[in-house]
Design a protein around this motif. Structure first.
Motif, short mmCIF file in Angstrom:
data_model
loop_
_atom_site.label_atom_id
_atom_site.label_comp_id
_atom_site.label_asym_id
_atom_site.label_seq_id
_atom_site.Cartn_x
_atom_site.Cartn_y
_atom_site.Cartn_z
N PRO A 47 0.81 -1.22 0.00
CA PRO A 47 0.00 0.00 0.00
C PRO A 47 0.84 1.28 0.00
CG PRO A 47 -0.07 -1.06 2.16
CD PRO A 47 0.60 -2.02 1.22
N THR A 48 2.07 1.20 0.56
CA THR A 48 2.93 2.39 0.55
C THR A 48 3.22 2.82 -0.87
OG1 THR A 48 3.97 1.87 2.68
CG2 THR A 48 5.20 3.29 1.18
N TYR A 49 3.67 1.88 -1.71
CA TYR A 49 4.04 2.23 -3.08
C TYR A 49 2.86 2.22 -4.05
CZ TYR A 49 8.85 2.80 -1.82
OH TYR A 49 9.99 3.29 -1.26
N ALA A 50 1.68 1.86 -3.54
CA ALA A 50 0.46 2.07 -4.32
C ALA A 50 -0.14 3.44 -4.03
CB ALA A 50 -0.55 0.97 -4.01
N GLY A 51 0.53 4.23 -3.16
CA GLY A 51 0.04 5.56 -2.83
C GLY A 51 -1.21 5.54 -1.98
N GLU A 52 -1.29 4.61 -1.03
CA GLU A 52 -2.48 4.46 -0.19
C GLU A 52 -2.10 4.55 1.30
OE1 GLU A 52 -3.79 0.63 -1.49
OE2 GLU A 52 -4.82 1.42 -3.25
N PRO A 53 -1.74 5.75 1.79
CA PRO A 53 -1.29 5.86 3.18
C PRO A 53 -2.32 5.44 4.20
CG PRO A 53 -1.65 8.04 2.21
CD PRO A 53 -1.71 7.05 1.09
N ARG A 54 -3.59 5.65 3.94
CA ARG A 54 -4.62 5.22 4.90
C ARG A 54 -4.65 3.69 4.99
NH1 ARG A 54 -7.29 9.70 6.42
NH2 ARG A 54 -7.31 11.45 4.93
N GLU A 55 -4.42 3.02 3.86
CA GLU A 55 -4.35 1.56 3.88
C GLU A 55 -3.13 1.08 4.67
OE1 GLU A 55 -6.51 -0.78 2.80
OE2 GLU A 55 -7.85 0.93 2.48
N VAL A 56 -2.03 1.81 4.56
CA VAL A 56 -0.85 1.48 5.36
C VAL A 56 -1.20 1.50 6.84
CG1 VAL A 56 1.49 2.17 6.01
CG2 VAL A 56 0.76 2.36 3.62
N LEU A 57 -1.85 2.57 7.27
CA LEU A 57 -2.21 2.70 8.68
C LEU A 57 -3.20 1.62 9.11
CD1 LEU A 57 -2.48 6.59 8.88
CD2 LEU A 57 -0.61 5.14 9.71
N ALA A 58 -4.16 1.32 8.27
CA ALA A 58 -5.11 0.26 8.60
C ALA A 58 -4.41 -1.09 8.72
CB ALA A 58 -6.21 0.20 7.53
N HIS A 59 -3.36 -1.26 7.96
CA HIS A 59 -2.61 -2.52 7.95
C HIS A 59 -1.77 -2.70 9.21
CE1 HIS A 59 -0.17 -5.77 6.21
NE2 HIS A 59 0.92 -5.07 6.51
N ILE A 60 -1.16 -1.61 9.72
CA ILE A 60 -0.17 -1.77 10.79
C ILE A 60 -0.61 -1.27 12.16
CG2 ILE A 60 1.78 -1.72 9.20
CD1 ILE A 60 2.25 1.16 9.89
N LEU A 61 -1.54 -0.32 12.22
CA LEU A 61 -1.90 0.25 13.52
C LEU A 61 -2.49 -0.77 14.49
CD1 LEU A 61 -3.20 3.87 12.82
CD2 LEU A 61 -0.97 3.13 13.65
N PRO A 62 -3.31 -1.74 14.04
CA PRO A 62 -3.82 -2.71 15.02
C PRO A 62 -2.70 -3.41 15.78
CG PRO A 62 -5.09 -2.86 13.00
CD PRO A 62 -3.94 -1.93 12.72
N ARG A 63 -1.59 -3.70 15.12
CA ARG A 63 -0.47 -4.32 15.82
C ARG A 63 0.21 -3.33 16.76
NH1 ARG A 63 1.96 -7.34 19.06
NH2 ARG A 63 4.12 -7.94 18.60
N LEU A 64 0.45 -2.10 16.31
CA LEU A 64 1.12 -1.12 17.14
C LEU A 64 0.28 -0.74 18.36
CD1 LEU A 64 2.69 1.14 14.38
CD2 LEU A 64 3.85 -0.55 15.81
N GLU A 65 -1.04 -0.75 18.21
CA GLU A 65 -1.92 -0.40 19.32
C GLU A 65 -1.92 -1.45 20.43
OE1 GLU A 65 -5.51 0.22 17.20
OE2 GLU A 65 -5.00 2.29 16.60
N GLN A 66 -1.31 -2.60 20.16
CA GLN A 66 -1.18 -3.64 21.19
C GLN A 66 -0.04 -3.34 22.16
OE1 GLN A 66 -0.72 -7.31 19.04
NE2 GLN A 66 -2.80 -7.26 18.21
N GLY A 67 0.75 -2.30 21.91
CA GLY A 67 1.86 -1.96 22.77
C GLY A 67 2.95 -3.00 22.78
N PRO A 68 3.44 -3.42 21.60
CA PRO A 68 4.44 -4.48 21.54
C PRO A 68 5.78 -4.06 22.11
CG PRO A 68 4.16 -3.47 19.38
CD PRO A 68 3.10 -2.90 20.26
#
Length: 334
Positions: free
Chosen positions: A137-158
């Protein structure tokens, strides 16, 4: 005769794996396991040093052997180690296909890698796969998709790790692309802290880790998008000071960030010189990321100026990797 020749070729390619699978039936030897683990690590480092498609055959051949062994349901510990190797090799293939502009195929390989990482119960490798898949999604120019892809993991406080630092780096770039500077600053700082707090033995070259110079590269890209030209130039300089300049894509991408910062500051001729150097460096592989960034750089130039016409001539000599699978190195049927 053609059928006989095809059968001979298949036996030459797959014969060693088939023999070893019989020998390892029910309990893979430690030597074989170590060899597979070493090969997957080597390919993960090598894939940023050579044209990625040159490693496709080798990665698929190793995967063929791993699949056969996994199908025999080895003892639990052995099964997990094999699944981990499979996840690493599938990630290598995903990296190759991404660089070759094969996004749907790359996505499928990243999904398979994530499944294998779960089977191996390897959370770190799962995070690495998640980060690798964020390229799409980064190189498809879809920053919101990037965030949807990774934020659920980061919100777990790894816990801090290079993989988590990488995920925060992707988040930072996505926020910058959306023009959200406060969120960018928080994410790029979280990336830096996660990397600093990682165990030193996990910070290493290749696609299974994340290095300080890559963090600086991501910061430079974000600051270019936010038009922080001084900050972008400083981050690009830090990155180039520590990158292995024989890597095939990222040093060129960092040079584009430097060139973009200069273009934003009005230093067009110097920006053009650096951009041309990025494209013509003999180490640079014209991956989809490099070609995409080259076109983006062109949008910073005066559309009526002489330099933009010269840059278009440079771009005319480039082409993104062929979207046809036939353009990749031929692989044996397994």
């Amino acid at each position: 005769m053609a059928t006989m020749a095809a059968g001979l070729v298949e036996n030459v390619w797959n014969g060693p794996d088939l023999l070893e699978q019989v020998l390892d039936s029910g309990n893979v030897g430690e030597g074989r396991l170590l060899l597979l683990e070493q090969e997957s690590e080597r390919l993960g480092q090598r894939v940023v040093k050579v044209p990625p498609t040159s490693l496709l055959q080798e990665a698929l051949l190793h995967l063929s052997g791993v699949r056969g062994l996994l199908g025999q349901r080895q003892p639990v510990d052995v099964q997990r180690r094999l699944a981990r190797v499979g996840a690493q090799l599938a990630t290598v293939v995903g990296e190759i296909l991404f660089n070759s502009n094969q996004f749907p195929l790359a996505r499928r390989w990243y999904l398979a890698a994530a499944r294998a990482a779960r089977e191996a119960e390897d959370g770190y490798l799962g995070d690495i796969v998640l980060a690798g898949a964020a390229y799409l999604p980064t190189y498809a120019g879809e920053p919101r998709e990037v965030l949807a892809h990774i934020l659920p993991r980061l919100e777990q406080g790894p816990s801090p790790s290079p993989a988590i630092a990488w995920l925060w780096g992707f988040a930072a770039k996505a926020y910058a692309a959306l023009g959200d500077q406060p969120a960018f600053e928080r994410a790029i700082e979280a990336s830096r802290l996660s990397l600093e707090q990682s165990s030193p033995d996990t910070v290493q070259p290749g696609i299974f880790s994340f290095l300080p110079e890559k963090h600086a590269f991501y910061e430079a890209r974000g600051r270019v998008d936010l038009r922080d030209t001084e900050g972008a130039a400083a981050a690009a300089a830090r990155a180039l000071a520590t990158y292995d300049l024989t890597d095939t894509t990222e040093p060129a991408l960092v040079r584009f960030e430097h060139a973009s910062a200069l273009a934003q500051a009005g230093e067009i001729e110097e920006a053009y010189r650096i951009a041309v150097g990025a494209i013509t460096d003999p180490h640079t592989f014209h991956s989809v990321s490099v070609v995409t960034r080259a076109h983006e750089f062109g949008t910073l130039l005066d559309p009526a100026g002489q330099i933009v016409r010269e840059w278009r001539e440079v771009l005319a000599g480039l082409s993104a990797p062929d979207a046809s699978i036939s353009a990749l190195s031929p692989v044996p049927r397994t």
